[in-house]
Design an enzyme around this catalytic site. Structure first.
Site, mmCIF file in Angstrom:
data_model
loop_
_atom_site.group_PDB
_atom_site.id
_atom_site.type_symbol
_atom_site.label_atom_id
_atom_site.label_comp_id
_atom_site.label_asym_id
_atom_site.label_seq_id
_atom_site.Cartn_x
_atom_site.Cartn_y
_atom_site.Cartn_z
ATOM 1 C CG HIS A 106 -2.066 -1.014 1.080
ATOM 2 N ND1 HIS A 106 -2.556 -1.471 -0.121
ATOM 3 C CD2 HIS A 106 -2.794 -1.661 2.045
ATOM 4 C CE1 HIS A 106 -3.522 -2.344 0.094
ATOM 5 N NE2 HIS A 106 -3.687 -2.484 1.400
ATOM 6 C CG HIS A 180 -7.802 -0.381 2.380
ATOM 7 N ND1 HIS A 180 -8.586 -1.209 3.160
ATOM 8 C CD2 HIS A 180 -6.677 -1.092 2.085
ATOM 9 C CE1 HIS A 180 -7.952 -2.354 3.340
ATOM 10 N NE2 HIS A 180 -6.792 -2.313 2.701
ATOM 11 C CD GLU A 309 -8.435 -3.398 -0.386
ATOM 12 O OE1 GLU A 309 -7.288 -2.973 -0.655
ATOM 13 O OE2 GLU A 309 -8.637 -4.372 0.369
#
Length: 343
Positions: A106, A180, A309
């Site tokens: 991420h 997210h 996501e």
């Protein structure tokens, strides 16, 4: 429809963080802060027309500044995982920051979820929008190119939260953005085992022991990953320890905005559809959430929410057969995802 703005807090270096609330005529409200472009709350009436919050999060900026599993945040430059925190682009090897063992997750140590974004609002007869901008410097977290990013959150009277992402670069780089948010359609209470899920995908990307794609695309047929027909999440989750955390292959070619997933909660009567232009969607069932005290004193536990996501596939920079995440000067990265709610 209306937008309200208020101060949410100050970062440790004294930067102001604002909270914007988008409200439609149907009783749906979305709170977004300029730190991390985070969706902090999404209030939606249930079948009895009683409002309730359906995303996990915190009440204060201080909690978002602490350690948490990316609640509601915009993720970038690259969401999901990059193997060995490296990739080769135009003949040059780039080493990016590792924050999950040898791999990057991420966006690294200080990804887009930990930045303060600039904001302005926009209204049309059909929708209200919050536009958030961030300029990622050349070399940030190891990535090449100065990247200009804009994320637009829009709300309309169809109870649609529309997330539009755009990016431009001055040097070839990789981009893979996602939101997210953690959804629990029953007012964020309890687990999501009774939530019924549909994902319109025939295949998943196979993962190794470090949750890195092997490059193989596997069919969901006759596996616990098959959600082509709406199925309670709890029905087969026990056979996937510690829970679902997998990329579903929606398309290998570019395509139009498509309905790709739907989730419904029989207790509250709320449902949510997911539409996207992106080729993949990561299903994550809060497998590593444990004892996190959230909004209103609620304690979030394992399997207390699900994430859908929308994304390019994990580790795309190192997988030649996956849809490409390369962005070059003169091009524009665009991605559109809609979360549509019903009660």
């Amino acid at each position: 429809m209306n937008i309200e703005k208020q101060l949410f807090g100050l970062t440790p270096d004294g930067r102001e963080v604002f909270k914007y609330t988008l409200m439609n005529h149907k009783g749906m409200e979305v709170d977004i802060i300029t730190y991390g472009a985070i969706i902090t709350a999404l209030r939606m009436p249930d079948k009895r027309n009683e409002p309730g919050d359906v995303v996990l999060g915190f009440d204060t900026l201080e909690e978002y500044l602490g350690d948490h599993p990316y609640f509601g945040a915009m993720i970038g430059r690259l969401c999901n995982r990059v193997a060995k925190s490296r990739f080769e682009l135009d003949g040059k090897v780039y080493n990016i920051s590792a924050n999950e063992g040898a791999n990057q997750l991420h966006g690294g140590h200080k990804g887009f979820d930990k930045q303060v974004w600039t904001a302005y609002t926009h209204k049309t007869p059909d929708q209200i929008s919050l536009l958030l901008g961030y300029e990622s410097a050349d070399g940030e977290e190891g990535y090449p190119g100065a990247l200009l990013v804009e994320v637009e959150y829009a709300l309309n009277d169809k109870n649609e939260l529309i997330i539009s992402c755009r990016a431009k670069t001055d040097k070839a780089t990789h981009v893979n953005l996602t939101n997210h948010s953690y959804f629990n359609l029953n007012n964020c209470k309890g687990d999501i085992y009774k939530h019924e899920l549909m994902i319109d995908a025939d295949h998943i990307t196979e993962l190794d022991q470090e949750s890195i794609p092997t490059g193989r695309i596997l069919p969901v047929e006759s596996t616990p990953y098959d959600f082509r027909l709406s199925t309670p999440i709890g029905e087969r989750i026990a056979s996937i320890a510690p829970g679902y955390d997998i990329n579903y292959v929606l398309a290998m070619e570019e395509r139009e905005l498509t309905r790709v997933a739907a989730v419904s909660d029989p207790v509250s009567g709320r449902s949510m559809e997911v539409l996207t232009t992106l080729p993949g969607v990561q299903l994550y069932t809060s497998n590593h959430v444990s004892g996190i005290r959230g909004k209103g004193g609620l304690v979030y536990e394992k399997h207390s929410a699900l994430c859908l996501e929308t994304q390019y596939f994990p580790d795309s920079p190192n997988q030649n057969t996956f849809p490409s995440t390369v962005l070059k000067p003169g091009e524009e990265y665009t991605a559109l995802t809609i979360y549509r709610f019903n009660n």
